[in-house]
Design a protein around this motif. Structure first.
Motif, PDB file in Angstrom:
ATOM      1  N   GLN A   1       0.839  -1.205   0.000  1.00  0.00           N
ATOM      2  CA  GLN A   1       0.000   0.000   0.000  1.00  0.00           C
ATOM      3  C   GLN A   1       0.879   1.262   0.000  1.00  0.00           C
ATOM      4  O   GLN A   1       0.669   2.179  -0.784  1.00  0.00           O
TER       5      GLN A   1
ATOM      6  N   SER B   1      -5.968  12.537  -0.318  1.00  0.00           N
ATOM      7  CA  SER B   1      -5.173  11.494   0.341  1.00  0.00           C
ATOM      8  C   SER B   1      -5.617  11.310   1.786  1.00  0.00           C
ATOM      9  O   SER B   1      -5.735  10.178   2.266  1.00  0.00           O
TER      10      SER B   1
ATOM     11  N   ALA C   1      -8.829   9.474   1.842  1.00  0.00           N
ATOM     12  CA  ALA C   1      -8.599   8.079   1.447  1.00  0.00           C
ATOM     13  C   ALA C   1      -7.940   7.285   2.580  1.00  0.00           C
ATOM     14  O   ALA C   1      -8.300   6.132   2.837  1.00  0.00           O
TER      15      ALA C   1
ATOM     16  N   HIS D   1      -9.687   4.113   4.755  1.00  0.00           N
ATOM     17  CA  HIS D   1      -9.034   2.843   4.370  1.00  0.00           C
ATOM     18  C   HIS D   1      -9.122   2.579   2.865  1.00  0.00           C
ATOM     19  O   HIS D   1      -9.297   1.439   2.444  1.00  0.00           O
ATOM     20  N   GLN D   2      -9.054   3.629   2.081  1.00  0.00           N
ATOM     21  CA  GLN D   2      -9.185   3.457   0.619  1.00  0.00           C
ATOM     22  C   GLN D   2      -7.923   3.915  -0.104  1.00  0.00           C
ATOM     23  O   GLN D   2      -7.988   4.336  -1.265  1.00  0.00           O
TER      24      GLN D   2
ATOM     25  N   LEU E   1      -5.379   2.323  -1.305  1.00  0.00           N
ATOM     26  CA  LEU E   1      -4.977   1.537  -2.467  1.00  0.00           C
ATOM     27  C   LEU E   1      -5.744   1.983  -3.714  1.00  0.00           C
ATOM     28  O   LEU E   1      -5.143   2.234  -4.758  1.00  0.00           O
ATOM     29  N   TYR E   2      -7.074   2.110  -3.571  1.00  0.00           N
ATOM     30  CA  TYR E   2      -7.883   2.526  -4.725  1.00  0.00           C
ATOM     31  C   TYR E   2      -7.518   3.947  -5.150  1.00  0.00           C
ATOM     32  O   TYR E   2      -7.433   4.249  -6.328  1.00  0.00           O
ATOM     33  N   PHE E   3      -7.313   4.805  -4.147  1.00  0.00           N
ATOM     34  CA  PHE E   3      -6.950   6.195  -4.429  1.00  0.00           C
ATOM     35  C   PHE E   3      -5.618   6.244  -5.188  1.00  0.00           C
ATOM     36  O   PHE E   3      -5.486   6.945  -6.197  1.00  0.00           O
ATOM     37  N   SER E   4      -4.643   5.468  -4.702  1.00  0.00           N
ATOM     38  CA  SER E   4      -3.314   5.455  -5.330  1.00  0.00           C
ATOM     39  C   SER E   4      -3.387   4.891  -6.737  1.00  0.00           C
ATOM     40  O   SER E   4      -2.751   5.415  -7.655  1.00  0.00           O
ATOM     41  N   LEU E   5      -4.162   3.825  -6.895  1.00  0.00           N
ATOM     42  CA  LEU E   5      -4.272   3.218  -8.229  1.00  0.00           C
ATOM     43  C   LEU E   5      -4.941   4.181  -9.212  1.00  0.00           C
ATOM     44  O   LEU E   5      -4.529   4.264 -10.371  1.00  0.00           O
ATOM     45  N   SER E   6      -5.935   4.928  -8.733  1.00  0.00           N
ATOM     46  CA  SER E   6      -6.579   5.915  -9.612  1.00  0.00           C
ATOM     47  C   SER E   6      -5.578   6.991 -10.017  1.00  0.00           C
ATOM     48  O   SER E   6      -5.495   7.376 -11.185  1.00  0.00           O
TER      49      SER E   6
ATOM     50  N   SER F   1      -2.315   6.753 -10.044  1.00  0.00           N
ATOM     51  CA  SER F   1      -1.299   6.168 -10.930  1.00  0.00           C
ATOM     52  C   SER F   1      -1.858   6.036 -12.337  1.00  0.00           C
ATOM     53  O   SER F   1      -1.184   6.370 -13.313  1.00  0.00           O
TER      54      SER F   1
END
Lengths: 136, 367
Positions: B290, B327, B330, B334-335, B337-342, B344
């Motif tokens: 994460q 951030s 997020a 606890h989100q 991972l989804y925030f980071s993937l979006s 990225s």
């Protein structure tokens, strides 16, 4: 493949000439021997292990030309190739252009200086007026 | 002249360090419940005023801040588009130092506000000796910084040896991480200051939420602080790319390789913080993954946004605010991972489709 040499090249000061040349050789899958020959013709062999930060503008220009001629290129675009280099290096450049042109390669030179027809045969020349390319 | 310095150097300083100020602001005002805010600050000010060790720690932080200001101004002084600063040399030495000192007062404003509060608390608590000590120390910091810039402006023709030179053995530097060598070898002090601030903020976040117990969100907040501390470093790398690495764009380099090189540079520079984060989360695989994705997504999106904005730092500041708020939400939800993937995904999409279309000459960054 197209090769482009900037009018005023700017490279990282902390790498050596060889670092930069090796990068071009690797990316363009070029032959080391040919590049070494180019380096020798421009009289740069002794300086290739020095950091680029210690180069004069003339040396920098020669290095950019060596890198530009590295690899199997179809079209060379040389922007102001004659600025900052001495007459000896200019002679080397003229001979390289003639030599590579003889092998079927094309060159596009942009220059504010007149190219001496005794040194280089120019097939066509153009000038830019109002953003349009006009044949001379 | 001062208004010109204010419009150029001061404004640029505050926009470039927006990420850092944002986090400090959060650290000072956002991390405590509104009902306890007054007591929290009162206790903090009283602790600083009464404990010499706490005051000494403050002095150290102020020195660090002063160093950051001096380095910033020094860097700008060397830029071709700041040659107008040489006009200052036509003034008498005294007036030159005065102008520089006034500029530093503007740059020191966030620190000065807190200094005034400490002085008031010291007087209130009858620690009178603090007053001349703090005033003299602050005066010394500002004068020393002003004198340094005065000296540099008047003697810039003298070649100086680098203050810190990290000796690197001669070896072929991997092309993929050339910017890392640039940062470490040519921006050594800036890099050092950035790392110290990054770790201080990271640690401060852990201390602040120490009562919560083991919670990955605390470590992620620390990581966010460290990421935001790197905004200057990312801007510096982009400037370096624009001025010295633009030739790579004409080389037949695969885009995915260029993307990986970009990520590798950011990863290498962020390794110390990541290791610290891994240790904080007790090397739990999911938390580590994460943090790694969050860090790379954050740093890479900074770079892509700054590129897409053509170096417009005012808009960059707005993005930092959005990024910080997003951030924080997020992390709390606890989100991450989804925030980071979006983030990225958007950054990589921008890189693949538009990055090479951006002309560095159009960018509002000094070459």
């Amino acid at each position: 493949m197209i090769s482009y040499a900037e009018a005023e090249p700017s490279y990282p000061e902390y790498i050596t000439g060889n670092d930069l040349l090796n990068y071009h050789i690797a990316v363009r899958k070029a032959e080391r021997e040919i590049s070494d020959n180019l380096t020798a013709r421009f009289g740069m062999t002794a300086f290739m292990d020095q950091k680029i930060g210690s180069y004069s503008s003339g040396m920098l220009k020669k290095l950019s030309l060596i890198c530009a001629f590295t690899g199997n290129i179809e079209l060379y675009i040389l922007d102001e190739p004659l600025i900052t280099i001495d007459t000896q290096a200019a002679e080397v450049l003229y001979s390289l252009i003639e030599e590579y042109n003889g092998q079927g390669k094309s060159f596009l030179l942009s220059s504010h200086q007149d190219i001496d027809p005794l040194h280089l045969r120019v097939k066509a020349s153009f000038y830019i007026k109002d953003r349009k390319l006009i044949s001379c | 002249m001062l208004s010109l310095l204010h419009k150029t150097l001061a404004r640029e300083f505050y926009t470039q360090h927006a990420g850092l100020f944002l986090f400090l602001f959060y650290l000072i005002f956002g991390a405590v419940e509104p009902g306890q805010m007054l007591n929290y600050h009162k206790s903090l000010l009283m602790a600083i005023s009464s404990a010499p060790l706490a005051l000494l720690s403050c002095f150290l932080v102020w020195i660090l801040y002063a160093l950051k200001c001096v380095l910033f101004v020094h860097k700008q002084q060397k830029q071709a588009n700041h040659t107008f600063l040489n006009l200052l040399t036509t003034l008498s030495p005294g007036r030159q130092i005065k102008v520089w000192a006034k500029l530093y007062i503007i740059l020191f404003l966030p620190v000065l506000v807190y200094i005034v509060l400490i002085l008031m608390t010291s007087v209130y608590m009858k620690y009178y000796w603090n007053v001349p000590g703090i005033v003299l120390f602050t005066g010394f910091l500002i004068s020393a910084a002003a004198f340094y810039n005065y000296r540099f402006n008047n003697n810039s023709f003298i070649q100086h040896k680098a203050l810190i030179r990290i000796p690197f053995p001669l070896f072929r530097k991997p092309e993929a991480i050339w910017p890392v060598f640039y940062v470490i070898q040519q921006q050594t002090i800036m890099f050092f200051v950035c790392k110290v601030l990054s770790f201080l903020l990271f640690k401060a976040m852990l201390w602040m939420f120490a009562d919560i117990g083991p919670d990955v969100r605390v470590a992620l907040f620390g990581l966010l602080a460290a990421i935001l501390s790197h905004t200057v470093l990312v801007a510096m790398i982009l400037k370096h790319e624009a001025s010295c690495l633009s030739f790579t764009r004409s080389l037949p380099l695969l885009r995915r390789k260029a993307l990986l090189n970009n990520l590798l540079v950011l990863l290498v520079l962020f390794i110390p913080e990541l290791l610290f984060y891994f240790q904080t989360v007790d090397f739990q695989i999911i938390a580590m993954a994460q943090g790694l994705i969050f860090s790379l997504a954050g740093l890479f999106s900074f770079k892509m946004v700054l590129t897409s904005l053509r170096g417009n730092e005012n808009n960059y500041l707005k993005f930092l605010l959005v990024m910080f708020a997003g951030s924080a939400v997020a992390i709390l939800a606890h989100q991450v991972l989804y925030f980071s993937l979006s983030m990225s995904g958007l950054s990589i999409a921008y890189f693949c489709y538009s990055y090479y279309k951006t002309d560095y000459k159009d960018m509002n960054i000094e070459h």
